[in-house]
Design a protein around this motif. Sequence first.
Motif, PDB file in Angstrom:
ATOM      1  N   GLN A  77      31.810  16.031 -47.168  1.00 38.69           N
ATOM      2  CA  GLN A  77      30.629  17.331 -47.461  1.00 38.69           C
ATOM      3  C   GLN A  77      32.801  18.409 -47.142  1.00 38.69           C
ATOM      4  OE1 GLN A  77      27.044  19.089 -46.736  1.00 38.69           O
ATOM      5  NE2 GLN A  77      26.666  16.795 -45.646  1.00 38.69           N
ATOM      6  N   GLY A  78      33.083  17.959 -47.372  1.00 35.08           N
ATOM      7  CA  GLY A  78      34.189  18.720 -46.759  1.00 35.08           C
ATOM      8  C   GLY A  78      34.809  19.675 -45.621  1.00 35.08           C
ATOM      9  N   GLY A  79      34.285  18.451 -44.537  1.00 31.76           N
ATOM     10  CA  GLY A  79      34.736  18.281 -42.954  1.00 31.76           C
ATOM     11  C   GLY A  79      35.330  17.600 -42.616  1.00 31.76           C
ATOM     12  N   ALA A  80      35.754  17.880 -41.092  1.00 30.09           N
ATOM     13  CA  ALA A  80      36.446  17.625 -40.689  1.00 30.09           C
ATOM     14  C   ALA A  80      36.195  16.278 -38.890  1.00 30.09           C
ATOM     15  CB  ALA A  80      38.044  18.054 -39.897  1.00 30.09           C
ATOM     16  N   GLY A  81      36.221  15.893 -38.504  1.00 29.21           N
ATOM     17  CA  GLY A  81      35.805  14.909 -37.016  1.00 29.21           C
ATOM     18  C   GLY A  81      35.713  15.420 -35.675  1.00 29.21           C
ATOM     19  N   VAL A  82      34.858  16.493 -35.594  1.00 27.51           N
ATOM     20  CA  VAL A  82      34.554  17.709 -34.485  1.00 27.51           C
ATOM     21  C   VAL A  82      33.937  17.878 -33.285  1.00 27.51           C
ATOM     22  CG1 VAL A  82      36.661  19.175 -35.866  1.00 27.51           C
ATOM     23  CG2 VAL A  82      34.084  19.505 -36.097  1.00 27.51           C
ATOM     24  N   ALA A  83      33.505  16.448 -33.442  1.00 23.85           N
ATOM     25  CA  ALA A  83      32.924  16.241 -32.636  1.00 23.85           C
ATOM     26  C   ALA A  83      32.927  16.513 -30.789  1.00 23.85           C
ATOM     27  CB  ALA A  83      32.040  14.759 -32.223  1.00 23.85           C
ATOM     28  N   GLU A  84      31.886  17.215 -30.135  1.00 29.27           N
ATOM     29  CA  GLU A  84      32.432  17.778 -29.137  1.00 29.27           C
ATOM     30  C   GLU A  84      31.678  17.019 -28.034  1.00 29.27           C
ATOM     31  OE1 GLU A  84      30.590  21.698 -28.277  1.00 29.27           O
ATOM     32  OE2 GLU A  84      32.054  22.396 -30.256  1.00 29.27           O
ATOM     33  N   GLN A 151      20.159  13.694 -34.367  1.00 31.61           N
ATOM     34  CA  GLN A 151      20.070  14.582 -34.432  1.00 31.61           C
ATOM     35  C   GLN A 151      20.606  14.773 -33.303  1.00 31.61           C
ATOM     36  OE1 GLN A 151      15.301  15.878 -34.261  1.00 31.61           O
ATOM     37  NE2 GLN A 151      16.066  17.901 -34.360  1.00 31.61           N
ATOM     38  N   VAL A 152      21.183  14.239 -32.688  1.00 32.36           N
ATOM     39  CA  VAL A 152      21.352  14.574 -31.201  1.00 32.36           C
ATOM     40  C   VAL A 152      23.097  14.706 -31.372  1.00 32.36           C
ATOM     41  CG1 VAL A 152      22.394  13.192 -28.984  1.00 32.36           C
ATOM     42  CG2 VAL A 152      19.979  13.334 -29.459  1.00 32.36           C
ATOM     43  N   ALA A 153      23.685  13.190 -32.541  1.00 38.22           N
ATOM     44  CA  ALA A 153      24.891  13.787 -32.928  1.00 38.22           C
ATOM     45  C   ALA A 153      24.852  14.957 -33.690  1.00 38.22           C
ATOM     46  CB  ALA A 153      25.538  12.917 -33.946  1.00 38.22           C
ATOM     47  N   MET A 154      23.836  15.231 -34.394  1.00 34.69           N
ATOM     48  CA  MET A 154      24.309  16.642 -35.274  1.00 34.69           C
ATOM     49  C   MET A 154      24.457  17.383 -34.209  1.00 34.69           C
ATOM     50  SD  MET A 154      21.258  16.211 -37.938  1.00 34.69           S
ATOM     51  CE  MET A 154      20.599  14.856 -38.720  1.00 34.69           C
ATOM     52  N   ALA A 155      23.752  17.686 -33.139  1.00 37.12           N
ATOM     53  CA  ALA A 155      24.345  18.712 -32.079  1.00 37.12           C
ATOM     54  C   ALA A 155      25.306  18.393 -31.171  1.00 37.12           C
ATOM     55  CB  ALA A 155      22.954  18.372 -31.272  1.00 37.12           C
ATOM     56  N   ALA A 156      25.831  17.775 -31.521  1.00 36.39           N
ATOM     57  CA  ALA A 156      27.153  17.038 -30.762  1.00 36.39           C
ATOM     58  C   ALA A 156      27.994  17.837 -32.386  1.00 36.39           C
ATOM     59  CB  ALA A 156      27.690  16.051 -30.319  1.00 36.39           C
ATOM     60  N   ASP A 157      28.159  18.109 -32.995  1.00 37.28           N
ATOM     61  CA  ASP A 157      29.010  18.338 -34.123  1.00 37.28           C
ATOM     62  C   ASP A 157      28.843  20.500 -34.346  1.00 37.28           C
ATOM     63  OD1 ASP A 157      30.785  18.849 -36.749  1.00 37.28           O
ATOM     64  OD2 ASP A 157      30.481  16.886 -36.438  1.00 37.28           O
ATOM     65  N   PRO A 158      29.870  20.439 -34.102  1.00 34.77           N
ATOM     66  CA  PRO A 158      29.356  22.504 -34.515  1.00 34.77           C
ATOM     67  C   PRO A 158      29.596  22.145 -36.361  1.00 34.77           C
ATOM     68  CG  PRO A 158      31.416  22.026 -33.451  1.00 34.77           C
ATOM     69  CD  PRO A 158      31.236  20.563 -33.691  1.00 34.77           C
ATOM     70  N   GLN A 159      29.961  21.322 -36.331  1.00 31.91           N
ATOM     71  CA  GLN A 159      29.658  21.301 -38.793  1.00 31.91           C
ATOM     72  C   GLN A 159      28.310  21.532 -38.996  1.00 31.91           C
ATOM     73  OE1 GLN A 159      33.803  19.478 -39.876  1.00 31.91           O
ATOM     74  NE2 GLN A 159      32.823  18.420 -38.594  1.00 31.91           N
ATOM     75  N   VAL A 160      27.416  20.879 -38.234  1.00 29.26           N
ATOM     76  CA  VAL A 160      26.143  20.792 -38.905  1.00 29.26           C
ATOM     77  C   VAL A 160      25.572  21.890 -38.464  1.00 29.26           C
ATOM     78  CG1 VAL A 160      24.327  19.256 -38.303  1.00 29.26           C
ATOM     79  CG2 VAL A 160      26.731  17.886 -38.402  1.00 29.26           C
ATOM     80  N   LEU A 314      24.020  20.996 -25.802  1.00 26.30           N
ATOM     81  CA  LEU A 314      24.723  20.315 -25.439  1.00 26.30           C
ATOM     82  C   LEU A 314      24.637  20.024 -23.891  1.00 26.30           C
ATOM     83  CD1 LEU A 314      27.959  20.808 -27.652  1.00 26.30           C
ATOM     84  CD2 LEU A 314      26.243  19.090 -27.513  1.00 26.30           C
ATOM     85  N   ARG A 315      24.828  20.856 -22.938  1.00 24.37           N
ATOM     86  CA  ARG A 315      24.469  21.130 -21.451  1.00 24.37           C
ATOM     87  C   ARG A 315      23.110  19.769 -20.780  1.00 24.37           C
ATOM     88  NH1 ARG A 315      21.959  22.760 -17.372  1.00 24.37           N
ATOM     89  NH2 ARG A 315      20.791  24.108 -18.260  1.00 24.37           N
ATOM     90  N   LEU A 316      22.691  20.087 -21.698  1.00 22.59           N
ATOM     91  CA  LEU A 316      21.367  19.848 -21.223  1.00 22.59           C
ATOM     92  C   LEU A 316      20.578  18.092 -21.193  1.00 22.59           C
ATOM     93  CD1 LEU A 316      18.003  22.505 -21.966  1.00 22.59           C
ATOM     94  CD2 LEU A 316      19.207  21.425 -19.599  1.00 22.59           C
ATOM     95  N   LEU A 317      21.559  17.729 -23.366  1.00 24.22           N
ATOM     96  CA  LEU A 317      22.123  16.511 -23.484  1.00 24.22           C
ATOM     97  C   LEU A 317      22.537  15.562 -23.003  1.00 24.22           C
ATOM     98  CD1 LEU A 317      22.482  17.532 -27.703  1.00 24.22           C
ATOM     99  CD2 LEU A 317      20.165  16.165 -26.439  1.00 24.22           C
ATOM    100  N   ARG A 318      24.311  16.522 -22.181  1.00 25.15           N
ATOM    101  CA  ARG A 318      24.972  15.437 -20.761  1.00 25.15           C
ATOM    102  C   ARG A 318      24.051  14.971 -19.843  1.00 25.15           C
ATOM    103  NH1 ARG A 318      29.240  18.956 -23.541  1.00 25.15           N
ATOM    104  NH2 ARG A 318      30.842  17.976 -24.381  1.00 25.15           N
ATOM    105  N   ARG A 319      23.297  16.505 -19.344  1.00 22.11           N
ATOM    106  CA  ARG A 319      22.816  16.186 -17.992  1.00 22.11           C
ATOM    107  C   ARG A 319      21.848  14.946 -17.941  1.00 22.11           C
ATOM    108  NH1 ARG A 319      18.700  20.492 -15.491  1.00 22.11           N
ATOM    109  NH2 ARG A 319      18.081  19.016 -13.635  1.00 22.11           N
TER     110      ARG A 319
END
Length: 324
Positions: A77-84, A151-160, A314-319
């Motif tokens: 969709q024209g984005g780049a790999g920027v997962a946090e 869905q968790v992977a979507m949360a980790a990518d701010p483009q989504v 992200l904080r809770l998903l990491r925790r």
Amino acid sequence: MMATAADLAAGRYRQVARTERALVALIQRIWRRLSAATIAEDLEGEAGAAILAAVVAGQISVAQGAQAFVAASMAAQGGAGVAEAALTAAAFAGFAPGGGSLETLLFVPAIGVRQRLAAGMPAQEAMLGGLADMAMYATTTVADTARSSAQVAMAADPQVVAYTRVVNLPACSRCIVLAGQQYAYSEGFLRHPRCDCQTVPLREKEWAGVQSPRDLYEAMSEAERRRTFTVAGSRAVGEGADLGQVVNARRGMSRPDAATTSEGTTRRGLYGRRVRRTGGGTARIPGERYARTTQSRLTPEEIFRRAEGRAEQLRLLRRYGYLV
């Protein structure tokens, strides 16, 4: 040529479907060796352990592909790999849809077999019913894991910013009328037992490549339409009635609603180790082999319900061990 978002969605669907088919084939091989008379003992023993291990392996397999799928969808969709953050596939394995005990869920077919026998059903038919139950629980668990990890992977990518529902035929009427619907990336997914619909991440609020309910209806044969929507319903749609008015889409649909899971909370578990490193305590529960943390582990779905904004998610998903 770069794959389109539609191509990637189809590929993700095939990956999950292959995993489910292989799992059902293995369950069938195991089930053929079991007896209605000893089904409870069998599922508490080696046979049950083998089925449990196979479902866990299936969960890990589909979770491992989630972040690559999201990244590729963004690139298409024209984005780049920027997962946090990086997704931890093993964190999604070992618990049932909604966070309950997977081991307990996979024992339920034994109860069903016993109930059928008590109702006077022949042993062979009772076992066939139990096999159908086991296959449903196993494949639904894997499909839910695929959607939850995505869905968790979507949360980790701010483009989504959102996801859309992709429905693959054959499908039930409830899913067909939801085809192409778009939701905030953190909104819970409506599903039912055996639901194999997929989520596709969106960089923008619209994506024209998803089939609409009417597109799916037009692609079905007349026999499929009658079987899915009933004869009267199919006739009404053919005469111009709105699919959403013909079908009560939410009947029988639900979202995983358990707030916590005990999976991974032993001293040796991923979350358990993390809690001990941060000073949290553990306690032995009577009848269990290992001590568990005294802190509950939130499910991804509960995290999305509670958290306000992506940073808190992200904080809770990491925790809780879903991201690192």
